[in-house]
Every structure is written in structure tokens, then in C-alpha cells.
Write a protein that holds these residues in place. Sequence first.
Motif, PDB file in Angstrom:
ATOM      1  N   ILE A  55       0.870  -1.173   0.000  1.00 60.50           N
ATOM      2  CA  ILE A  55       0.000   0.000   0.000  1.00 60.50           C
ATOM      3  C   ILE A  55       0.908   1.224   0.000  1.00 60.50           C
ATOM      4  N   ALA A  56       0.330   2.397  -0.039  1.00 61.83           N
ATOM      5  CA  ALA A  56       1.107   3.631  -0.223  1.00 61.83           C
ATOM      6  C   ALA A  56       1.712   4.140   1.080  1.00 61.83           C
ATOM      7  N   LEU A  57       2.530   3.297   1.701  1.00 63.17           N
ATOM      8  CA  LEU A  57       3.228   3.717   2.909  1.00 63.17           C
ATOM      9  C   LEU A  57       4.565   4.345   2.546  1.00 63.17           C
ATOM     10  N   ASP A  58       4.893   5.404   3.242  1.00 61.41           N
ATOM     11  CA  ASP A  58       6.210   6.025   3.118  1.00 61.41           C
ATOM     12  C   ASP A  58       7.222   5.067   3.746  1.00 61.41           C
ATOM     13  N   PRO A  59       8.287   4.692   3.026  1.00 65.28           N
ATOM     14  CA  PRO A  59       9.255   3.745   3.572  1.00 65.28           C
ATOM     15  C   PRO A  59       9.979   4.233   4.825  1.00 65.28           C
ATOM     16  N   VAL A  60      10.100   5.532   4.984  1.00 63.48           N
ATOM     17  CA  VAL A  60      10.828   6.085   6.136  1.00 63.48           C
ATOM     18  C   VAL A  60       9.936   6.164   7.365  1.00 63.48           C
ATOM     19  N   THR A  61       8.735   6.713   7.210  1.00 62.89           N
ATOM     20  CA  THR A  61       7.861   6.929   8.358  1.00 62.89           C
ATOM     21  C   THR A  61       6.911   5.764   8.626  1.00 62.89           C
ATOM     22  N   GLY A  62       6.644   4.955   7.609  1.00 64.52           N
ATOM     23  CA  GLY A  62       5.691   3.854   7.763  1.00 64.52           C
ATOM     24  C   GLY A  62       4.246   4.305   7.790  1.00 64.52           C
ATOM     25  N   THR A  63       4.008   5.576   7.434  1.00 62.77           N
ATOM     26  CA  THR A  63       2.641   6.086   7.436  1.00 62.77           C
ATOM     27  C   THR A  63       2.114   6.206   6.014  1.00 62.77           C
ATOM     28  N   LEU A  64       0.796   6.135   5.881  1.00 58.53           N
ATOM     29  CA  LEU A  64       0.152   6.274   4.584  1.00 58.53           C
ATOM     30  C   LEU A  64       0.381   7.688   4.067  1.00 58.53           C
ATOM     31  N   ILE A  65       0.794   7.805   2.803  1.00 62.15           N
ATOM     32  CA  ILE A  65       1.035   9.129   2.237  1.00 62.15           C
ATOM     33  C   ILE A  65      -0.285   9.856   2.027  1.00 62.15           C
ATOM     34  N   ASP A  66      -0.224  11.180   2.007  1.00 65.20           N
ATOM     35  CA  ASP A  66      -1.379  11.980   1.621  1.00 65.20           C
ATOM     36  C   ASP A  66      -1.455  11.965   0.108  1.00 65.20           C
ATOM     37  N   GLY A  67      -2.652  11.968  -0.426  1.00 60.11           N
ATOM     38  CA  GLY A  67      -2.757  12.058  -1.872  1.00 60.11           C
ATOM     39  C   GLY A  67      -3.900  11.236  -2.424  1.00 60.11           C
ATOM     40  N   ASP A  68      -4.212  11.532  -3.673  1.00 62.41           N
ATOM     41  CA  ASP A  68      -5.309  10.854  -4.370  1.00 62.41           C
ATOM     42  C   ASP A  68      -4.837   9.488  -4.877  1.00 62.41           C
ATOM     43  N   ILE A  69      -5.680   8.835  -5.654  1.00 65.52           N
ATOM     44  CA  ILE A  69      -5.365   7.502  -6.158  1.00 65.52           C
ATOM     45  C   ILE A  69      -4.102   7.510  -7.021  1.00 65.52           C
ATOM     46  N   SER A  70      -3.868   8.567  -7.776  1.00 64.76           N
ATOM     47  CA  SER A  70      -2.660   8.645  -8.602  1.00 64.76           C
ATOM     48  C   SER A  70      -1.409   8.679  -7.728  1.00 64.76           C
ATOM     49  N   ALA A  71      -1.411   9.503  -6.709  1.00 65.59           N
ATOM     50  CA  ALA A  71      -0.260   9.601  -5.805  1.00 65.59           C
ATOM     51  C   ALA A  71      -0.052   8.286  -5.056  1.00 65.59           C
ATOM     52  N   GLN A  72      -1.143   7.676  -4.599  1.00 66.97           N
ATOM     53  CA  GLN A  72      -1.017   6.411  -3.884  1.00 66.97           C
ATOM     54  C   GLN A  72      -0.496   5.308  -4.800  1.00 66.97           C
ATOM     55  N   THR A  73      -0.986   5.239  -6.032  1.00 62.79           N
ATOM     56  CA  THR A  73      -0.521   4.220  -6.971  1.00 62.79           C
ATOM     57  C   THR A  73       0.963   4.405  -7.256  1.00 62.79           C
ATOM     58  N   ARG A  74       1.384   5.638  -7.425  1.00 65.84           N
ATOM     59  CA  ARG A  74       2.804   5.931  -7.683  1.00 65.84           C
ATOM     60  C   ARG A  74       3.667   5.443  -6.509  1.00 65.84           C
TER      61      ARG A  74
END
Length: 127
Positions: free
Chosen positions: A34-53
Motif C-alpha cells: 500500500i502507499a506507505l512512506d518507507p521512512v515513516t511507515g505512514t500512509l502518504i497523503d494524496g489521491d489515487i494517482s499519488a497512492q498508486t505511484r
Amino acid sequence: MLREAISTERAPQAIGPYEQAIKWGGLLFTSGQIALDPVTGTLIDGDISAQTRQVLENLKAVLEAGGSSLNHVIKATVYLTDLNSFAKMNEVYAEYLGNVKPARSTVGVASLPRGASVEIDLVAITL
């Protein structure tokens, strides 16, 4: 043949009792990302495009750690919480998966961990 656990700090650490990927023979099986930031381990902010990226960047890192790449993916499974976001997810997905796209299934789901909108897992051949 022995299974080999694959792990990299360039992708989020597992949030449960599983490996980021398993290498077996000439195949690499990734766990869903899923769209977790590798450093913080938290879900990134953003729409489906940002999450998919972010998901695909995480998967790219796992594949590389396992001796493969996005160009060697043979099967993908995409899980979406809103199938109305299919087209936007596809736009980003197409940027990452090379000229010969892998076989793929897309599944609508009620929810995903941490409130994510998209999760993707891959099977790839190793180099």
C-alpha cells in the motif's frame, strides 16, 4: 529448492507476519504494498494517482532487492476500494510496467489496511 526472504529498507517494513517478498527458483512473489512512506511507515497523503505511484515505487524497491525489476513482472493483482478510480490508477500503472504489460487482475474491495485506496502485489522472474 529453498525459499528466500527478501527485504529492503527502501520499501516499508511489513505491518504483519509476512515478508516483503519471497524468492523461489526463478520467481519473485511480492506481498501486497500500500502507499506507505518507507521512512515513516505512514500512509502518504494524496489521491489515487499519488497512492498508486508510491505503491509502485515501493514494489520497484522490493523487486530490485530480490534481483528483478518492473520490466520482469509477469502477473499483477490490483485491489481498489473504489472502482471509479480505475482509469486514474491505470494511467500511473501504465507508466511503470514497461512495453509488455503483465497479466493482471483488478479486484474491488471494501477496505484496505490503514485506509489505503490501492494495494498491488506482483509476481516477477528474477534476472
